[in-house]
Design a protein around this motif. Structure first.
Motif, PDB file in Angstrom:
ATOM      1  N   ALA A 337       0.709  -1.597  -0.140  1.00  0.00           N
ATOM      2  CA  ALA A 337      -0.195  -0.760  -0.015  1.00  0.00           C
ATOM      3  C   ALA A 337       1.043   1.383   0.091  1.00  0.00           C
ATOM      4  O   ALA A 337       0.445   2.166  -0.703  1.00  0.00           O
ATOM      5  N   GLU A 338       1.819   1.552   0.853  1.00  0.00           N
ATOM      6  CA  GLU A 338       2.230   2.786   1.428  1.00  0.00           C
ATOM      7  C   GLU A 338       3.598   2.622  -0.045  1.00  0.00           C
ATOM      8  O   GLU A 338       3.826   4.187  -0.888  1.00  0.00           O
ATOM      9  N   ILE A 339       4.288   1.351  -0.952  1.00  0.00           N
ATOM     10  CA  ILE A 339       4.474   1.770  -2.343  1.00  0.00           C
ATOM     11  C   ILE A 339       3.480   2.157  -3.171  1.00  0.00           C
ATOM     12  O   ILE A 339       3.970   3.515  -3.981  1.00  0.00           O
ATOM     13  N   THR A 340       2.447   1.959  -3.333  1.00  0.00           N
ATOM     14  CA  THR A 340       1.639   1.973  -4.576  1.00  0.00           C
ATOM     15  C   THR A 340       0.654   3.389  -4.293  1.00  0.00           C
ATOM     16  O   THR A 340       0.563   4.130  -5.696  1.00  0.00           O
ATOM     17  N   GLY A 341       1.077   3.745  -3.346  1.00  0.00           N
ATOM     18  CA  GLY A 341       0.535   4.803  -3.026  1.00  0.00           C
ATOM     19  C   GLY A 341      -1.182   5.081  -2.389  1.00  0.00           C
ATOM     20  O   GLY A 341      -1.683   5.898  -1.902  1.00  0.00           O
TER      21      GLY A 341
END
Length: 384
Positions: A337-341
């Motif tokens: 989730a954090e990497i894709t935003g």
């Protein structure tokens, strides 16, 4: 409020025991050891000695819905062949939600997918993040993730397709740089009021949006030297990039270089057959180098390269090299989730979406499977 009583909880960060997860509507409201006193009407919908709960899984890189189960290969839509640089293409417009793979993914707890165009073009188009558990693309769409780009062998292997195409890797990089330079010059002209936005060509405008940081770039890249090119492009143009694949990287220092350049990694697909020369160093053992580097990463299926429903099994290699089960699960939940935003999904904590997977045992045991899957507060799979 609906409650699930877990013997063990992987919340996307840690591993915890004997906790209640409460949700109302599409939102998690409570995580704690005791039933909330103020919620007298709360209902325990699942409990048991073997119950394990995880966040719903997120596949950071796939072609699900574009390359569809049960359809002949000539009907797949992952690569648009009209031009090698065409960022106006949107993966959402080639997704069919009746792909049977979606239902199989939901049964396995994979509720979210980043869907990208393929890597046959230098710029393949827009990547989107979708829900797997709905009926059509309007309901499925959550957000744009970035613009798909490709370095290495793939974009030079498609010379028979239409448009202006490179025959070498240096040609592909030159075409990419040409568009960034053109966009940078246009930005300068706009700032000097020598041009107005209505005069900007749509493709150049997308490259300007990349330069401004509005769009990240999702770079297909496998080999170490192509990763060095990616790092050079990031330094030259100041773009935000995510390195996708990196399967041929067999030296820890290359992963360290990506970390030093603030380029996160969407790693994989692991367990796929290395079918081309640029994968000659591919090995599941490379994951040890990735872990030692400390680089931020999530794990992909690259569906249908490996089936999305099996993405959890890729993590067994990480466990072998010492990653904890909790941190392994984070690679397809919180870190993805954090990497894709993606916001408010990927963890089990108050304020996050109630997207949960209830297991009949340890998710890493071959005898365990989901018995209940909740997608944003709604039961989307129930095998109880």
């Amino acid at each position: 409020m609906k409650l699930i009583k877990s013997r063990k909880l992987f919340d996307g960060v840690d591993e915890k025991e004997n906790l209640l997860i409460g949700f109302e509507g599409d939102e998690i409201k409570y995580v704690g050891s005791k039933k909330p006193e103020e919620e007298r009407d709360s209902e325990i919908i699942q409990e048991g000695d073997d119950i394990v709960v995880t966040p719903a899984f997120i596949d950071s890189h796939s072609h699900i819905g574009m390359v569809r189960s049960g359809e002949p290969g000539n009907e797949e839509e992952s690569n648009e062949q009209m031009n090698s640089v065409y960022p106006l293409v949107n993966a959402l417009h080639s997704i069919y939600m009746d792909d049977p793979s979606f239902a199989e993914s939901v049964e396995s707890g994979v509720l979210y997918s980043t869907v990208l165009p393929g890597s046959g073009n230098i710029i393949g188009g827009k990547a989107v993040l979708i829900r797997n558990f709905v009926q059509d693309i309007e309901q499925a769409y959550i957000m744009d993730v970035g613009i798909k780009a490709a370095l290495g062998y793939n974009p030079r292997s498609t010379m028979e397709w239409k448009g202006n195409r490179p025959s070498t890797r240096m040609g592909a990089v030159a075409m990419l740089r040409e568009n960034f330079i053109k966009a940078r010059k246009m930005q300068a002209l706009l700032q000097k009021e020598k041009k107005v936005i209505d005069e900007v060509e749509p493709i150049t405008e997308v490259f300007m949006d990349i330069l401004s940081g509005r769009f990240k770039m999702m770079f297909h890249v496998h080999k170490e030297d192509d990763i060095m090119v990616l790092i050079q492009l990031v330094k030259e143009f100041g773009i935000k990039a995510i390195a996708n694949h990196c399967c041929d990287v067999h030296r820890e220092e290359v992963f360290v270089a990506l970390k030093a350049s603030s380029i996160p990694i969407i790693y994989g697909p692991m367990d796929a057959f290395p079918y081309k020369v640029e994968l000659k160093h591919e090995s599941w053992r490379n994951a040890e180098k990735l872990l030692k580097s400390g680089a931020k990463f999530s794990v992909m299926s690259d569906h249908p390269v490996i089936l999305q429903r099996n993405i959890l099994y890729s993590l067994r290699h990480m466990l072998r090299f010492g990653l904890s089960k909790a941190n392994a699960i984070s690679k397809i939940t919180k870190d993805a989730a954090e990497i894709t935003g993606l916001k408010n999904i990927g963890q089990i904590k108050p304020g996050f979406k109630a997207s949960l997977v209830v297991w009949n045992g340890d998710p890493f045991s071959l005898s365990s499977h989901p018995i209940l899957v909740i997608g944003e507060g709604r039961t989307v799979y129930d095998q109880r």
